[in-house]
Design a protein around this motif. Structure first.
Motif, PDB file in Angstrom:
ATOM      1  N   VAL A 110       0.834  -1.209   0.000  1.00 43.79           N
ATOM      2  CA  VAL A 110       0.000   0.000   0.000  1.00 43.79           C
ATOM      3  C   VAL A 110       0.871   1.261   0.000  1.00 43.79           C
ATOM      4  CG1 VAL A 110      -1.717   1.333   1.298  1.00 43.79           C
ATOM      5  CG2 VAL A 110      -1.918  -1.165   1.133  1.00 43.79           C
ATOM      6  N   ASP A 111       1.901   1.302   0.875  1.00 36.89           N
ATOM      7  CA  ASP A 111       2.760   2.499   0.990  1.00 36.89           C
ATOM      8  C   ASP A 111       4.174   2.044   1.313  1.00 36.89           C
ATOM      9  OD1 ASP A 111       3.897   4.933   1.310  1.00 36.89           O
ATOM     10  OD2 ASP A 111       2.718   5.568   3.042  1.00 36.89           O
ATOM     11  N   HIS A 112       4.977   1.863   0.265  1.00 34.80           N
ATOM     12  CA  HIS A 112       6.337   1.351   0.467  1.00 34.80           C
ATOM     13  C   HIS A 112       7.321   2.462   0.867  1.00 34.80           C
ATOM     14  CE1 HIS A 112       6.370   2.845  -3.665  1.00 34.80           C
ATOM     15  NE2 HIS A 112       7.683   3.006  -3.517  1.00 34.80           N
ATOM     16  N   ARG A 113       6.854   3.724   0.925  1.00 39.05           N
ATOM     17  CA  ARG A 113       7.754   4.824   1.300  1.00 39.05           C
ATOM     18  C   ARG A 113       7.526   5.293   2.732  1.00 39.05           C
ATOM     19  NH1 ARG A 113      10.389   6.491  -3.020  1.00 39.05           N
ATOM     20  NH2 ARG A 113      11.150   8.355  -1.951  1.00 39.05           N
ATOM     21  N   ASN A 114       6.762   4.535   3.486  1.00 44.13           N
ATOM     22  CA  ASN A 114       6.496   4.894   4.874  1.00 44.13           C
ATOM     23  C   ASN A 114       7.643   4.403   5.753  1.00 44.13           C
ATOM     24  OD1 ASN A 114       5.335   4.577   7.681  1.00 44.13           O
ATOM     25  ND2 ASN A 114       3.641   5.595   6.640  1.00 44.13           N
ATOM     26  N   ILE A 115       8.384   5.354   6.342  1.00 50.51           N
ATOM     27  CA  ILE A 115       9.589   5.016   7.119  1.00 50.51           C
ATOM     28  C   ILE A 115       9.233   4.213   8.364  1.00 50.51           C
ATOM     29  CG2 ILE A 115      11.525   6.013   8.403  1.00 50.51           C
ATOM     30  CD1 ILE A 115      11.370   8.399   6.439  1.00 50.51           C
ATOM     31  N   ALA A 116       8.192   4.658   9.082  1.00 46.99           N
ATOM     32  CA  ALA A 116       7.807   3.965  10.326  1.00 46.99           C
ATOM     33  C   ALA A 116       7.457   2.509  10.066  1.00 46.99           C
ATOM     34  CB  ALA A 116       6.630   4.696  10.979  1.00 46.99           C
ATOM     35  N   LEU A 117       6.837   2.224   8.921  1.00 49.62           N
ATOM     36  CA  LEU A 117       6.439   0.859   8.588  1.00 49.62           C
ATOM     37  C   LEU A 117       7.657  -0.046   8.441  1.00 49.62           C
ATOM     38  CD1 LEU A 117       3.947  -0.833   7.983  1.00 49.62           C
ATOM     39  CD2 LEU A 117       4.186  -0.198   5.580  1.00 49.62           C
ATOM     40  N   TRP A 118       8.682   0.424   7.720  1.00 51.59           N
ATOM     41  CA  TRP A 118       9.910  -0.352   7.573  1.00 51.59           C
ATOM     42  C   TRP A 118      10.588  -0.581   8.929  1.00 51.59           C
ATOM     43  CZ3 TRP A 118      11.146  -2.927   3.316  1.00 51.59           C
ATOM     44  CH2 TRP A 118      10.669  -2.478   2.073  1.00 51.59           C
ATOM     45  N   LEU A 119      10.632   0.470   9.733  1.00 55.75           N
ATOM     46  CA  LEU A 119      11.292   0.336  11.038  1.00 55.75           C
ATOM     47  C   LEU A 119      10.579  -0.683  11.923  1.00 55.75           C
ATOM     48  CD1 LEU A 119      12.081   4.105  11.804  1.00 55.75           C
ATOM     49  CD2 LEU A 119      13.702   2.339  11.144  1.00 55.75           C
ATOM     50  N   LYS A 120       9.243  -0.611  11.991  1.00 55.53           N
ATOM     51  CA  LYS A 120       8.491  -1.565  12.820  1.00 55.53           C
ATOM     52  C   LYS A 120       8.658  -2.992  12.310  1.00 55.53           C
ATOM     53  CE  LYS A 120       6.506   1.425  15.618  1.00 55.53           C
ATOM     54  NZ  LYS A 120       6.796   1.429  17.072  1.00 55.53           N
ATOM     55  N   TYR A 121       8.680  -3.148  10.987  1.00 58.30           N
ATOM     56  CA  TYR A 121       8.833  -4.476  10.372  1.00 58.30           C
ATOM     57  C   TYR A 121      10.195  -5.070  10.741  1.00 58.30           C
ATOM     58  CZ  TYR A 121       8.330  -7.988   6.627  1.00 58.30           C
ATOM     59  OH  TYR A 121       8.219  -9.164   5.902  1.00 58.30           O
ATOM     60  N   ALA A 141      14.944  -1.808   2.384  1.00 55.82           N
ATOM     61  CA  ALA A 141      14.660  -0.430   2.814  1.00 55.82           C
ATOM     62  C   ALA A 141      15.701   0.552   2.273  1.00 55.82           C
ATOM     63  CB  ALA A 141      14.609  -0.360   4.334  1.00 55.82           C
ATOM     64  N   ILE A 142      17.008   0.197   2.397  1.00 56.79           N
ATOM     65  CA  ILE A 142      18.039   1.139   1.950  1.00 56.79           C
ATOM     66  C   ILE A 142      18.126   1.203   0.428  1.00 56.79           C
ATOM     67  CG2 ILE A 142      19.402   0.904   4.059  1.00 56.79           C
ATOM     68  CD1 ILE A 142      21.241  -1.017   2.576  1.00 56.79           C
ATOM     69  N   THR A 143      17.594   0.182  -0.244  1.00 59.24           N
ATOM     70  CA  THR A 143      17.553   0.224  -1.709  1.00 59.24           C
ATOM     71  C   THR A 143      16.442   1.151  -2.197  1.00 59.24           C
ATOM     72  OG1 THR A 143      18.401  -2.041  -1.807  1.00 59.24           O
ATOM     73  CG2 THR A 143      17.353  -1.166  -3.805  1.00 59.24           C
ATOM     74  N   ILE A 144      15.288   1.059  -1.503  1.00 62.44           N
ATOM     75  CA  ILE A 144      14.139   1.876  -1.909  1.00 62.44           C
ATOM     76  C   ILE A 144      14.280   3.311  -1.408  1.00 62.44           C
ATOM     77  CG2 ILE A 144      11.638   2.161  -1.641  1.00 62.44           C
ATOM     78  CD1 ILE A 144      11.473  -0.929  -1.477  1.00 62.44           C
ATOM     79  N   LEU A 145      14.765   3.470  -0.174  1.00 66.38           N
ATOM     80  CA  LEU A 145      14.881   4.810   0.438  1.00 66.38           C
ATOM     81  C   LEU A 145      16.310   5.039   0.917  1.00 66.38           C
ATOM     82  CD1 LEU A 145      11.596   4.725   2.564  1.00 66.38           C
ATOM     83  CD2 LEU A 145      11.932   5.916   0.402  1.00 66.38           C
ATOM     84  N   PRO A 146      17.253   5.250  -0.016  1.00 63.10           N
ATOM     85  CA  PRO A 146      18.663   5.353   0.404  1.00 63.10           C
ATOM     86  C   PRO A 146      18.998   6.647   1.149  1.00 63.10           C
ATOM     87  CG  PRO A 146      18.447   5.805  -1.944  1.00 63.10           C
ATOM     88  CD  PRO A 146      17.106   5.368  -1.475  1.00 63.10           C
ATOM     89  N   ARG A 147      18.131   7.634   1.112  1.00 62.91           N
ATOM     90  CA  ARG A 147      18.426   8.902   1.784  1.00 62.91           C
ATOM     91  C   ARG A 147      17.903   8.948   3.216  1.00 62.91           C
ATOM     92  NH1 ARG A 147      22.647  11.066  -0.551  1.00 62.91           N
ATOM     93  NH2 ARG A 147      22.421  11.245  -2.812  1.00 62.91           N
ATOM     94  N   VAL A 148      17.322   7.875   3.686  1.00 68.03           N
ATOM     95  CA  VAL A 148      16.835   7.820   5.071  1.00 68.03           C
ATOM     96  C   VAL A 148      17.975   7.293   5.935  1.00 68.03           C
ATOM     97  CG1 VAL A 148      15.095   6.906   6.638  1.00 68.03           C
ATOM     98  CG2 VAL A 148      14.484   7.455   4.267  1.00 68.03           C
ATOM     99  N   ASN A 149      18.636   8.191   6.645  1.00 71.50           N
ATOM    100  CA  ASN A 149      19.827   7.812   7.421  1.00 71.50           C
ATOM    101  C   ASN A 149      19.507   6.805   8.520  1.00 71.50           C
ATOM    102  OD1 ASN A 149      21.365   9.569   5.892  1.00 71.50           O
ATOM    103  ND2 ASN A 149      21.099  11.282   7.304  1.00 71.50           N
ATOM    104  N   GLN A 150      18.292   6.871   9.037  1.00 74.40           N
ATOM    105  CA  GLN A 150      17.937   5.984  10.145  1.00 74.40           C
ATOM    106  C   GLN A 150      18.061   4.520   9.757  1.00 74.40           C
ATOM    107  OE1 GLN A 150      14.172   7.088  11.713  1.00 74.40           O
ATOM    108  NE2 GLN A 150      14.503   6.093  13.682  1.00 74.40           N
ATOM    109  N   PHE A 151      17.728   4.148   8.519  1.00 75.18           N
ATOM    110  CA  PHE A 151      17.858   2.764   8.053  1.00 75.18           C
ATOM    111  C   PHE A 151      19.317   2.326   8.104  1.00 75.18           C
ATOM    112  CE2 PHE A 151      13.921   3.359   5.122  1.00 75.18           C
ATOM    113  CZ  PHE A 151      13.100   3.311   6.240  1.00 75.18           C
ATOM    114  N   TRP A 152      20.208   3.182   7.604  1.00 73.47           N
ATOM    115  CA  TRP A 152      21.636   2.841   7.567  1.00 73.47           C
ATOM    116  C   TRP A 152      22.200   2.690   8.978  1.00 73.47           C
ATOM    117  CZ3 TRP A 152      23.606   1.586   2.950  1.00 73.47           C
ATOM    118  CH2 TRP A 152      23.016   2.104   1.795  1.00 73.47           C
ATOM    119  N   TYR A 153      21.831   3.640   9.866  1.00 72.86           N
ATOM    120  CA  TYR A 153      22.337   3.561  11.241  1.00 72.86           C
ATOM    121  C   TYR A 153      21.904   2.257  11.907  1.00 72.86           C
ATOM    122  CZ  TYR A 153      23.848   8.456  11.310  1.00 72.86           C
ATOM    123  OH  TYR A 153      24.504   9.641  11.076  1.00 72.86           O
TER     124      TYR A 153
END
Length: 622
Positions: A110-121, A141-153
Motif C-alpha cells: 500500500v505504501d512502500h515509502r512509509n519510514i515507520a512501517l519499515w522500522l516496525k517491520y 529499505a536502503i535500496t528503496i529509500l537510500p536517503r533515510v539515514n535511520q535505516f543505515w544507522y
C-alpha cells in the motif's frame, strides 16, 4: 367508523407565536453544549466487561473477532498505516510472526515509502531473532529509500552487535557511495577506530575531504590525536592550498595556529596569524585577532603585541578606505600608521593607492584635502626614505595632474621650489616657480618667489619679480609698499620715492594706506625738508580723497595726519588738521513700537563739514 371520524377531526395544536424576536442576552452555542455535557459526564459509557478465555474454542472465536475488526478497519481506509501496524503488532503479541510478516508485506504494497512501517517491520524481525529476515528488510529499505539515514544507522548497528564487522563495513561502504551528510562519515570513522583501524579511518577522511571539501580541522586533529604530527601539519597546509586566498576561513587558521602552538613552534604560529590577517577581511577576523593577541601576550615580546595592534588597525583602515575611497581623512590616518611601522615599499604602495583616488569634480574645494596626500608623499620620500629623485618625481607628477587652467595650488609650486633649493638645484627651482607664474599667477606665488630671492640676496631678480607682480595686480597697495621698502633697504631713495609716486598715480589705487606709507617713508629719510615733504603728501592725499565714496578711508588718513602733527607740528598745523576732522552731532527722537513696550533711540552722527552721514542704532527695552 366513529373512531376514524374522531381521529379525522383531531387537530394539530397551533404553534405559539413568538412575540419578542430580539436575541437573548446570553447566547449558547453547540460547542458550549458539548463541552458542558463532557464536563458533567452525561455521555460516559461504562467500560466493556473483561472477557476471560477458558478454552481454545473461545480463543479462536476471540481471534476471529479481532481479526475481522482489524480487516474491517483496513477495508474502510487502506492508507491509514497505523491500522496496519496495530494489526501486525497484535499478531506479533500472539506469537503469530508469519501472520504479522504477511500483514507488514501487505502494508508495504500500500505504501512502500512509509519510514515507520519499515522500522516496525525490521524491529519485529530482530526482536524475534530472525536475523536473515531483518537483513533482507534492511536491504530492501536502503535500496528503496537510500536517503533515510535511520535505516543505515540501524542496519550497521545490527551488524556490529552481531559481531559481523565485515558486514557492517560493507553497509558503511554502500552508504558512503550515496555521499551522505557529515555525521555518516564520522560514524564510519568512529566504527573503524573502535577496532583500531587507524589507516582505514585515514583513508575515509581522505575520501571525505576530497569529496566534500570540509572537515579539514577534524582530520588534522585526528592525526594529532594519534601522534602523527607531521601528517596533521600536512593536512593543514593542504587545506590552505585547497581554499586559496579567495575562500580563506578564519577558524581554519586559528586551528592551524593552535596546533603549532601545542608543538611549541612559536615562529610558525606568528607567520600563520600574519598570513591570515593579511588576507581575511576585518569583519570576518575578530576571533583571529583575539587569539593572536592572546598568543603574543603569552609567548611574545612588546614588539609582537604592538604588531598585533597595528595589524588590527590596518584592517580597520583598509575597510574604511574600501568603503569610501575618497575619504581622504581615512587615508591620512592609514598612512600615518603605515609610515610609523611598515617598510618603505609598503608605505609607497599605500600612497600610490591613495593618490589614485582623484576627486571626480574639478573644483578647488574638492581638491584641498586630496593635494595634501601628494605633499605628505613627497615629504615622506625626502625626509624618511631620503630618496630625492623619487621626491622630484612625486612633485612633478602632482603638478602635471592639477588642472592649472581652472585652479592651482601655490603651496605645491613653492614646496617644489624649496625642495630644489635644498638639493642645491637653483636653476630647477627658478624654472619651476617661473613656470608657475607664467601658467597661473597668484599673489601667494609672487610673494613666495620674491621671499626666496630675498633669502638668496638676488635683489635684481626681486625688482623684476615686483615689476611682474605689479603688472599682474597693480591695485594691491601692499605690493607697492613692499617694493618701496625693498628700495629703501637697498638705500635707493629716489627709486623708492618714484615707486610711491607711481602708486599714488594709479587710478584704481585710491587708498589711504599708500599715502600714509609714502608720508612715513619721507619722514624716515634724514633730510632737512622731511617734515615739509611729509606734510605735503598728507595735503595732496587729502585733496585726492575728498571725492572718495568711502569716507572712512579719508578719516583714516586724517587720523594719521593728526598723529603726525601732534608729534612734529605746531599749534597752527594741529588746529588746521582738527578743523578738517568731522564733527559728531547727535540727534535723538523716541520711537514707540506697535506693542507700546519697546522703544528705539536713533542717533545720527553727522559730520556736517564734509557732508557724509553715519547712522548708529541703539536699542533698549523698557
Amino acid at each position: 367508523k366513529m373512531a376514524s371520524t374522531a381521529a379525522g377531526k383531531q387537530r394539530i395544536p397551533k404553534v405559539a407565536k413568538v412575540k419578542n424576536k430580539a436575541p437573548a442576552e446570553v447566547q449558547i452555542t453547540a460547542e458550549q453544549l458539548l463541552r458542558e455535557a463532557k464536563e458533567r459526564e452525561l455521555e460516559l459509557l461504562p467500560p466493556p466487561p473483561k472477557q476471560k478465555i477458558t478454552d481454545e474454542e473461545e480463543l479462536n472465536d476471540y481471534k476471529l473477532k479481532k481479526r475481522k475488526g482489524f480487516e474491517d478497519n483496513i477495508r474502510k481506509n487502506r492508507t491509514v498505516i497505523s491500522n496496519w501496524i496495530k494489526y501486525a503488532q497484535w499478531e506479533e503479541s500472539l506469537k503469530e510472526v508469519q501472520r504479522a510478516r504477511s500483514i507488514y508485506e501487505r502494508a508495504l504494497d500500500v505504501d512502500h515509502r512509509n519510514i515507520a512501517l519499515w522500522l516496525k517491520y525490521a524491529e519485529m524481525e530482530m526482536k524475534n531473532r530472525q536475523v536473515n529476515h531483518a537483513r533482507n528488510i534492511w536491504d530492501r529499505a536502503i535500496t528503496i529509500l537510500p536517503r533515510v539515514n535511520q535505516f543505515w544507522y540501524k542496519y550497521s548497528y545490527m551488524e556490529e552487535m552481531l559481531g559481523n564487522i565485515a558486514g557492517c563495513r560493507q553497509v558503511f561502504e554502500r552508504w558512503t557511495e550515496w555521499e551522505p551528510e557529515e555525521q555518516a562519515w564520522h560514524s564510519y570513522i568512529n566504527f573503524e577506530l573502535r577496532y583500531k583501524e587507524v589507516d582505514k579511518a585515514r583513508s575515509i577522511y581522505e575520501r571525505y575531504i576530497l569529496l566534500m571539501g570540509s572537515n579539514w580541522i577534524k582530520y588534522a586533529r585526528f592525526e594529532e590525536k594519534h601522534g602523527y604530527i607531521a601528517h596533521g601539519r600536512k593536512v593543514f597546509e593542504r587545506s590552505v592550498e585547497f581554499f586559496g586566498e579567495e575562500h580563506v576561513d578564519e577558524h581554519l587558521f586559528v586551528a592551524f595556529a593552535r596546533f603549532e602552538e601545542k608543538q611549541k613552534e612559536f615562529e610558525r604560529v606568528r607567520v600563520i596569524y600574519k598570513y591570515a590577517l593579511d588576507r581575511i577581511p576585518k569583519q570576518q577576523a575578530q576571533e583571529l585577532f583575539k587569539f593572536y593577541t592572546v598568543f603574543e601576550k603569552k609567548f611574545g615580546d612588546r614588539r609582537g603585541i604592538e604588531d598585533v595592534i597595528v595589524s588590527k588597525r590596518r584592517f580597520q583602515y583598509e575597510e574604511e578606505v574600501k568603503a569610501s575611497p575618497h575619504n581622504y581623512d581615512a587615508w591620512f590616518d592609514y598612512l600615518r600608521l603605515v609610515e610609523s611601522d611598515a617598510d618603505p615599499d609598503t608605505a609607497r604602495e599605500v600612497y600610490e593607492r591613495a593618490i589614485a583616488n582623484i576627486p571626480p569634480i574639478q573644483e578647488k574645494r574638492h581638491w584641498r584635502r586630496y593635494i595634501y596626500l601628494w605633499i605628505n608623499y613627497a615629504l615622506y620620500e625626502e625626509l624618511e626614505v631620503k630618496d630625492p629623485e623619487r621626491t622630484r618625481q612625486v612633485y612633478l607628477a602632482c603638478l602635471d595632474l592639477i588642472p592649472h587652467k581652472k585652479f592651482t595650488f601655490a603651496k605645491m609650486w613653492l614646496l617644489y621650489g624649496q625642495f630644489e633649493i635644498r638639493q642645491k638645484n637653483l636653476q630647477a627651482a627658478r624654472q619651476g616657480l617661473g613656470t608657475a607664474i607664467g601658467k597661473c599667477p597668484k599673489n601667494k606665488l609672487f610673494k613666495g618667489y620674491i621671499e626666496l630671492e630675498l633669502q638668496l640676496r638676488e635683489f635684481d631678480r626681486c625688482r623684476k619679480l615686483y615689476e611682474k607682480y605689479l603688472e599682474f595686480a597693480s591695485e594691491n597697495c601692499t605690493t607697492w609698499i613692499k617694493f618701496s621698502e625693498l628700495e629703501t633697504i637697498l638705500g635707493d631713495t629716489e627709486r623708492a620715492r618714484a615707486i610711491f609716486e607711481l602708486a599714488i598715480g594709479q587710478p584704481r589705487l585710491d587708498m589711504p594706506e599708500v599715502w600714509i606709507s609714502y608720508a612715513q617713508y619721507e619722514l624716515s629719510i634724514d633730510t632737512s625738508d622731511r617734515l615739509q615733504r611729509c606734510r605735503g603728501i598728507f595735503e595732496e592725499a587729502n585733496k585726492g580723497l575728498r571725492s572718495c565714496e568711502e569716507k572712512e578711508e579719508r578719516l583714516m588718513l586724517l587720523e594719521s595726519w593728526k598723529e603726525f602733527e601732534q608729534e612734529f607740528g605746531s599749534d597752527t598745523t594741529r588746529e588746521r588738521v582738527k578743523k578738517l576732522l568731522p564733527e559728531k552731532v547727535k540727534k535723538r527722537r523716541k520711537l514707540t513700537a506697535e506693542d507700546g513696550v519697546s522703544s528705539v533711540s536713533l542717533s545720527l552722527i553727522i559730520p556736517i563739514q564734509h557732508q557724509f552721514i553715519t547712522l548708529v542704532y541703539v536699542l533698549w527695552f523698557g
